[in-house]
Design an enzyme around this catalytic site. Structure first.
Site, PDB file in Angstrom:
ATOM      1  N   PHE A 110       0.807  -1.220   0.000  1.00 35.29           N
ATOM      2  CA  PHE A 110       0.000   0.000   0.000  1.00 35.29           C
ATOM      3  C   PHE A 110       0.839   1.268   0.000  1.00 35.29           C
ATOM      4  O   PHE A 110       0.374   2.337  -0.413  1.00 35.29           O
ATOM      5  CB  PHE A 110      -0.958  -0.007   1.198  1.00 35.29           C
ATOM      6  CG  PHE A 110      -0.372   0.425   2.506  1.00 35.29           C
ATOM      7  CD1 PHE A 110      -0.540   1.716   2.979  1.00 35.29           C
ATOM      8  CD2 PHE A 110       0.341  -0.472   3.303  1.00 35.29           C
ATOM      9  CE1 PHE A 110      -0.010   2.119   4.191  1.00 35.29           C
ATOM     10  CE2 PHE A 110       0.867  -0.090   4.517  1.00 35.29           C
ATOM     11  CZ  PHE A 110       0.703   1.215   4.968  1.00 35.29           C
ATOM     12  N   LYS A 111       2.084   1.168   0.411  1.00 35.45           N
ATOM     13  CA  LYS A 111       2.946   2.354   0.463  1.00 35.45           C
ATOM     14  C   LYS A 111       3.134   2.976  -0.926  1.00 35.45           C
ATOM     15  O   LYS A 111       3.445   4.164  -1.040  1.00 35.45           O
ATOM     16  CB  LYS A 111       4.304   2.005   1.051  1.00 35.45           C
ATOM     17  CG  LYS A 111       4.274   1.240   2.382  1.00 35.45           C
ATOM     18  CD  LYS A 111       3.701   2.051   3.514  1.00 35.45           C
ATOM     19  CE  LYS A 111       3.613   1.253   4.793  1.00 35.45           C
ATOM     20  NZ  LYS A 111       4.874   1.032   5.461  1.00 35.45           N
TER      21      LYS A 111
END
Length: 495
Positions: A110-111
C-alpha cells in the site's frame, strides 16, 4: 493561505510545500493544519470520477498551495502504467464484507499509493539554492523502504537512504531493498528493531550540528518518506474516497450512508488517513485499528494509556512490529483541540518514561471514532486459512490481522465494512503457505510458485524476479552509528 505548523507548537508556520520538503518540524513534532476539514469533498459527485479524478479532488482540498495543474501532473505520473489494475485500489467483495486491494503498485504494498506521488510533490517544492539536494532519510519496518526507493531512484536533485531492522523483515522484503537499482540510493540494516531505527532517524532530523554540516558541506537538506511526512500521509486519504465511490457505483450504498473501515496498522498512518477523510466529509461510521501481537495501539485505545515498556515481538506481520506509533501524535493533536502544550508534554513523557496517559475527555472522543482489535500469531494463521476456506481468497499476514479483528467485532446493521488489504500475499509466501497447511519449499521463490499453483493467481513479476537480482547493499551497523552513516552517504552522493 492555509498554513501548517508543528503538533507541539504554533510558533513556526509553513506552507504545505515547505512542510513536505522539510518532512518533520524542527521541534520534532509533525506538521498539521488547523484548516483540516474546512473544505469538504462532494460525496455525491464521486461516481463521476476515476481514481485520478478523485485524487485531484481530495489532494486539492489538502494541499492548498499546489496549483490544479501541478496536482494534475503529479497524479498523472503517479497513477499510470506502473499499476497493474486500472482502478489503482480495486474494491472486491469478501463474504458479507469488502476488501480494498492496495497492493497493485510496483512494490506490491500500500505504500506505493503515496510513494509514487511523493517524489513528484518534492520536485515542485522550492530549494533554498539551485544546487540544493534533498536527502530522503527513512526507517522501514518492511514495506516503506522499497516503495520509497522505487519512488526516488534516480530522481534528479534527491538521494535516499533507507534503514531497516536486521533480520526482522521478510526475505522478499529484504531482497526488494538490497537489490534496488539507482545511483542515488543507499540501503543499510540496523542491529535492533524498527522502533530503534525510527527513533534514531527522528534524532538525526533534530540534530542541528548535522543539518549545518550537510547544508554547508554537501548542499543537502534532510527530509522523510515515512508517514511522518504530510506528503506521504495525504495521498492515502484518497483511497478511502475511492472505496466509497466504488460502493456507490455498485449501488451498495447511497450517498451519505456510513461505511466502516478496518485497517491493519503499526505506525498509525494508514488509519489516520481515514480520519482525515472523515474530516473532509466522508461518512465514516468507525475506524477499527487492527494490530498484531505488538498490540500497544489496542491497549491505548481501550485504556488511554500508551506504554511502550513491553516485550517486542518479531511476528509474521513484520511491517506492524512497532511499539512507537508516530502518527498517533497527529491524531492526539486534533482530538485535544489543538492543545500543543498537552501534545508536547505527552511526547516528552513518551521519550523519557516510555509512556503517557491522555485525559479522560480526550479518550472518550477518540473512542467514538476509533475501535480496536488484535490477533496473535495463531489467530493470524487461522484467519488466512479461514479466508481461503470461506472465500477462496488469499490474504497476507497483515491483512489477516484485520480479517480476524473484523470477525470478532460486532456488526452494525446496515453498515458496509471494508478491510484494507495492505500487501500482496506473495510478499510473505512462506507464512501464507504454512497458514494454509501446505508444506513450504526451502526457497521463498519456490513458495511463490506453490502459492500460485494452489490459488490460481500469479506472483507479481517484480517479486518473482528477485530470485536472480543482484544484491547491491550488505551494510549492517549499530544504532549509534546511523548519524555518521547518513553524513558519509550524503557527502559521497554530493561528490
Amino acid at each position: 493561505m492555509e498554513l501548517f505548523h508543528s503538533t507541539r507548537s504554533t510558533a513556526s508556520q509553513v506552507t504545505s510545500k515547505q512542510a513536505i520538503r522539510k518532512g518533520i518540524a524542527s521541534d520534532g513534532g509533525l506538521f498539521v493544519t488547523d484548516s483540516l476539514g474546512e473544505k469538504k469533498v462532494d460525496i455525491a459527485g464521486l461516481t463521476d470520477l476515476d481514481y485520478q479524478g478523485i485524487a485531484r479532488t481530495v489532494l486539492g482540498a489538502l494541499l492548498p498551495d499546489f496549483t490544479e495543474e501541478e496536482l494534475a501532473d503529479c497524479v498523472a505520473g503517479a497513477y499510470s502504467e506502473q499499476w497493474d489494475d486500472a482502478a489503482i485500489t480495486p474494491l472486491k467483495p469478501l463474504g458479507d464484507d469488502f476488501i480494498l486491494e492496495l497492493f497493485h503498485g510496483p512494490t506490491s504494498a500500500f505504500k506505493d499509493v503515496a510513494l509514487q506521488i511523493l517524489p513528484r510533490f518534492m520536485a515542485r517544492t522550492t530549494a533554498s539554492d539551485a544546487d540544493e539536494r534533498i536527502m530522503i532519510l527513512t526507517a522501514t519496518s518492511g514495506d516503506t523502504g522499497k516503495a520509497a526507493l522505487a519512488g526516488f531512484a534516480d530522481v534528479p536533485g534527491t538521494g535516499i537512504t533507507v534503514f531497516y531492522p536486521d533480520g526482522k523483515v521478510s526475505e522478499v522484503q529484504h531482497l526488494q531493498m538490497a537489490t534496488q537499482k539507482g545511483a542515488n540510493v543507499q540501503v543499510c540494516a540496523v542491529r535492533g528493531n524498527f522502533d530503534d531505527a525510527q527513533s534514531a532517524v527522528k534524532s538525526i532530523f533534530a540534530d542541528g550540528e548535522l543539518a549545518w554540516d550537510l547544508e554547508n558541506n554537501a548542499h543537502t537538506v534532510l527530509s522523510s518518506a515515512n508517514s511522518i511526512n504530510v506528503g506521504r500521509l495525504v495521498p492515502q486519504v484518497v483511497y478511502y474516497f475511492a472505496a466509497y465511490a466504488q460502493l456507490l457505483k455498485r449501488q451498495e450504498i447511497n450517498a451519505g450512508d456510513e461505511v466502516e473501515f478496518c485497517v491493519p496498522t503499526g505506525n498509525f498512518g494508514d488509519i489516520l488517513a481515514g480520519y482525515y477523510a472523515q474530516r473532509l466529509g466522508l461518512p465514516v461510521s468507525k475506524l477499527i485499528v487492527a494490530s498484531d501481537k505488538n498490540n500497544v495501539l489496542f491497549d491505548f485505545l481501550t485504556t488511554g494509556t500508551y506504554d511502550r515498556n513491553r516485550p517486542f515481538f518479531t511476528t509474521i506481520s513484520p511491517s506492524m512490529d512497532i511499539l512507537i506509533s508516530s502518527n498517533l501524535e497527529r491524531m492526539l493533536y486534533y482530538f485535544a483541540d489543538g492543545d500543543t502544550k498537552l501534545i508536547s508534554g505527552l511526547m516528552d513523557s513518551l521519550a523519557t518514561t516510555g509512556r503517557y496517559d491522555v485525559p479522560a475527555d480526550v479518550l472518550a472522543k477518540i473512542q467514538k471514532t476509533f475501535g480496536a482489535g488484535w490477533a496473535d500469531e495463531d489467530q493470524v494463521r487461522a484467519a488466512i486459512k479461514d479466508c481461503w476456506d470461506r472465500n477462496h481468497y488469499v490474504i497476507d499476514p497483515h491483512t489477516a490481522c484485520a480479517y480476524h479483528t473484523l470477525a470478532t467485532t460486532p456488526r452494525t446493521p446496515g453498515v458496509p465494512r471494508v478491510i484494507l488489504s495492505t500487501a500482496s500475499p506473495y510478499k510473505f509466501p512462506r507464512a501464507v503457505l504454512e497458514a494454509l497447511g501446505v508444506e513450504a519449499p526451502a526457497s521463498d521463490f519456490a513458495c511463490m510458485d506453490t502459492l500460485s499453483e494452489l490459488s490460481g493467481t500469479t506472483a507479481p513479476a517484480a517479486l518473482r524476479g528477485l530470485e536472480n537480482a543482484e544484491v547491491r547493499f550488505t551494510d549492517v551497523i549499530d544504532v549509534p552509528d546511523m548519524t555518521g552513516y547518513v553524513r558519509d552517504t550524503a557527502m559521497k552522493m554530493a561528490e
